[in-house]
Enzyme design. Structure first.
Site, PDB file in Angstrom:
ATOM      1  N   GLU A  87      -0.555 -22.365 -13.645  1.00  0.00           N
ATOM      2  CA  GLU A  87       0.561 -22.104 -12.740  1.00  0.00           C
ATOM      3  C   GLU A  87       1.476 -23.312 -12.607  1.00  0.00           C
ATOM      4  OE1 GLU A  87      -1.496 -19.773  -9.184  1.00  0.00           O
ATOM      5  OE2 GLU A  87      -2.771 -21.312 -10.077  1.00  0.00           O
ATOM      6  N   HIS A  97       0.827  -1.204   0.000  1.00  0.00           N
ATOM      7  CA  HIS A  97       0.000   0.000   0.000  1.00  0.00           C
ATOM      8  C   HIS A  97       0.858   1.251   0.000  1.00  0.00           C
ATOM      9  CE1 HIS A  97      -3.839  -2.177   1.487  1.00  0.00           C
ATOM     10  NE2 HIS A  97      -3.948  -1.855   0.220  1.00  0.00           N
ATOM     11  N   CYS A 148      -1.446 -12.864 -15.500  1.00  0.00           N
ATOM     12  CA  CYS A 148      -1.814 -12.024 -14.364  1.00  0.00           C
ATOM     13  C   CYS A 148      -0.736 -12.017 -13.284  1.00  0.00           C
ATOM     14  CB  CYS A 148      -3.155 -12.450 -13.765  1.00  0.00           C
ATOM     15  SG  CYS A 148      -3.173 -14.136 -13.117  1.00  0.00           S
ATOM     16  N   ASP A 164       3.897 -18.266  -9.666  1.00  0.00           N
ATOM     17  CA  ASP A 164       3.936 -19.686  -9.311  1.00  0.00           C
ATOM     18  C   ASP A 164       4.512 -20.537 -10.440  1.00  0.00           C
ATOM     19  OD1 ASP A 164       3.216 -20.353  -6.674  1.00  0.00           O
ATOM     20  OD2 ASP A 164       1.132 -19.835  -7.057  1.00  0.00           O
TER      21      ASP A 164
END
Length: 557
Positions: A412, A183, A481, A436
């Site tokens: 993955e 963040h 992604c 992954d």
């Protein structure tokens, strides 16, 4: 002049004297234990006071800061956390120790998850530090009041501090820890403060040191020479010009090939921020955020409400992809614990957990179907950790039975990439999780820092697995992604092997759009061939950059 290197996460050049932020105090030496009910009340009051202060800060932050601070305040009010604290009090711990250990349990869960989730640990530890300060009657930890321009240097910075920083006074941020999707990194980019994370040598910087930094390359100059600062500034100006050339609407290559640029998110607030940053939709909604740190699974109604908020944020025909629960093993859930495993990364996680706890899967799919009815928009839904055609078929039939028509899987596992023609027979799309996929292809635990050189998605073997997935996919839309999608140079290589959807942290979308707009499909294919032929990730990256438009140099860290 001395040069340090970290990971640039917020573009821009800053120059000022260093102000080192002192770390928050740890556990007190004396921690007297009282009655459990009395200690629990003290801790609850402290947590509520922290939450109230965060809410007050949120009122004085911009929209993006408001969302982050409100979410952090919710952590402080989490009833599951209070229940953990009470459990530790019953073991005989004092209030400070009980609070510390309860937070540690949640932090360990997020850290084990890696990636985006691991970077929420900073938020949790900040709430803990503030609550301990209240318990001990100490001043609230954080950034001191500034009376002159400075570059803040810290082990890590909490979003509660970053959200309300004044860019007129704070000329940059440097942290020894942290990550690109923390963040703090996201807020720094939104506020417009140059920032660098993962710069361990920053621990040697002392207050008053003259600094300059480049938030793209991750370069920190100690006692910088004028010529070096001019060079940093010129590079930053060139990068700004390139970014301003990026199209505002749909993203395409220069010869018109359509490539979706989407965002990876974890909450409805993230969706709003992503749209402002130019995201055309969502390539990965991490639904596990609704499940972690809880004693009970979220209800169908609760999930449906969140999913509907995300769907409503984007245009009616936008691609909005929800990944079903990716938990288990290294991301244990209190309400779905299948027991310890010797090798969690190869254990019952993702879809494997859902096949045991079908109630969790069915409730989630029903919630997505309800969200579709509420918004009159059909979500994309995909399952994580799919390795075989049978697993893909199992998930597809269950999703369709729930009323969902656009079904996909995560690729993955190398087996799914190599046999994509069969694995994808029963689904409409696939998304490749390069984080992954790299871990499994290189036999390198992504949580083990000593193996980081193996874990770059520039590994030619990983690029080859991405190509294999696309080659076997037929006319299905294949996306990426993982963090690889946010690298503007690697994005071109991915398009060159057949990827047509790129999902990334929202702050990286503009750079990827600019990169796509200055290259043809044929150029991307040639770059991909060069990367695939390289014997190492370093040479793969160098080969691609050599073939790219010269303007790409300022976009590459």
């Amino acid at each position: 002049m001395q040069t340090l290197t970290g990971l640039g996460v917020s573009a821009g050049v800053g120059q000022a004297q260093a102000l080192v932020v002192s770390p928050a105090p740890g556990l007190p030496e004396v921690d007297p234990k009282g009655e459990v009910k009395d200690d629990l009340k003290k801790i609850t009051v402290a947590l509520n006071k922290v939450a109230d202060r965060l809410d007050y800060r949120a009122m004085h932050a911009d929209s993006s800061g408001l969302a982050v601070l409100t979410a952090t305040a919710m952590m402080a009010r989490d009833p599951g956390l209070v229940a953990k604290v009470e459990a530790h009090l019953h073991t005989g711990a004092g209030p400070a120790r009980a609070l510390w250990d309860a937070f540690d349990e949640f932090c360990d869960q997020l850290a084990a998850a890696g990636g985006y989730l691991a970077e929420r640990v900073t938020d949790l530890k900040d709430v803990r530090s503030r609550a301990l300060a209240v318990l001990e009657g100490l001043p609230e930890p954080g950034v001191p009041t500034l009376d002159r321009p400075a570059i803040l240097v810290a082990e890590d910075l909490a979003p509660a501090d970053t959200a309300t920083l004044n860019p007129e006074l704070v000329k940059g941020l440097i942290t020894a820890a942290g990550g690109p999707t923390s963040h703090t990194a996201i807020l720094a980019a939104q506020i417009g403060i140059p920032a660098i994370v993962r710069c361990p040598e920053a621990r040697s910087i002392v207050t008053g040191t003259n600094l300059a930094l480049d938030g793209v390359t991750g370069t920190v100059l100690i006692d910088p020479e004028d010529a070096a600062v001019i060079k940093l500034t010129e590079r930053a100006d060139k990068r700004k010009q390139v970014l301003e050339s990026a199209p505002e609407g749909e993203s395409c290559t220069s010869d018109g090939l359509r490539v979706l640029t989407l965002a990876n998110i974890g909450s409805p607030a993230d969706a709003v921020t992503a749209k402002k940053k130019g995201a055309e939709g969502v390539g990965l909604f991490r639904t596990e955020f609704l499940f972690l740190e809880r004693q009970d699974a979220p209800s169908k109604a609760e999930q449906a409400d969140v999913y509907a908020q995300v769907l409503s944020t984007f245009d009616e025909d936008a691609k909005v992809v929800f990944r079903t629960l990716d938990a288990g093993a290294d991301k244990p859930l209190a309400f779905a614990d299948l027991g310890p495993e010797d090798n969690p990364a190869l254990g019952r996680r993702g879809l494997r957990l859902s096949q045991v706890r079908t109630d969790l899967m069915d409730t989630q799919l029903a919630a997505l179907a309800e969200a579709a009815r509420k918004t009159d928009r059909m979500p994309y839904v995909m399952a994580p950790m799919v390795a075989t055609p049978a697993e893909a078929k199992w998930f597809s039939s269950r999703a369709r039975k729930a009323g969902l028509s656009t079904v996909g899987v995560m690729v993955e596992v190398p087996a799914a990439a190599l046999r994509s023609s069969q694995v994808l027979e029963t689904v409409e799309f696939a998304s490749i999780g390069t984080n992954d996929l790299t871990q499994y292809a290189m036999a390198a635990d992504r949580l083990q820092g000593e193996l980081s050189e193996l874990l770059t998605p520039w590994q030619p073997a990983v690029i080859q697995l991405v190509k294999a997935t696309c080659d076997g996919a037929g006319d299905r839309l294949i996306g990426v992604c993982g963090e690889a999608a946010g690298d503007p140079l690697l994005a071109l290589v991915l398009v060159g092997v057949g990827i047509r959807s790129l999902s990334m942290a929202a702050g990286k979308i503009q750079a990827v759009k600019a990169a796509l707009a200055m290259h043809t499909t044929a150029q991307c294919e040639v770059m991909a061939q060069a990367a695939l032929a390289a014997p190492s990730p370093e040479l793969a990256k160098a080969a691609a950059l050599k073939l790219a438009d010269p303007s790409m140099e300022v976009l590459v860290s």
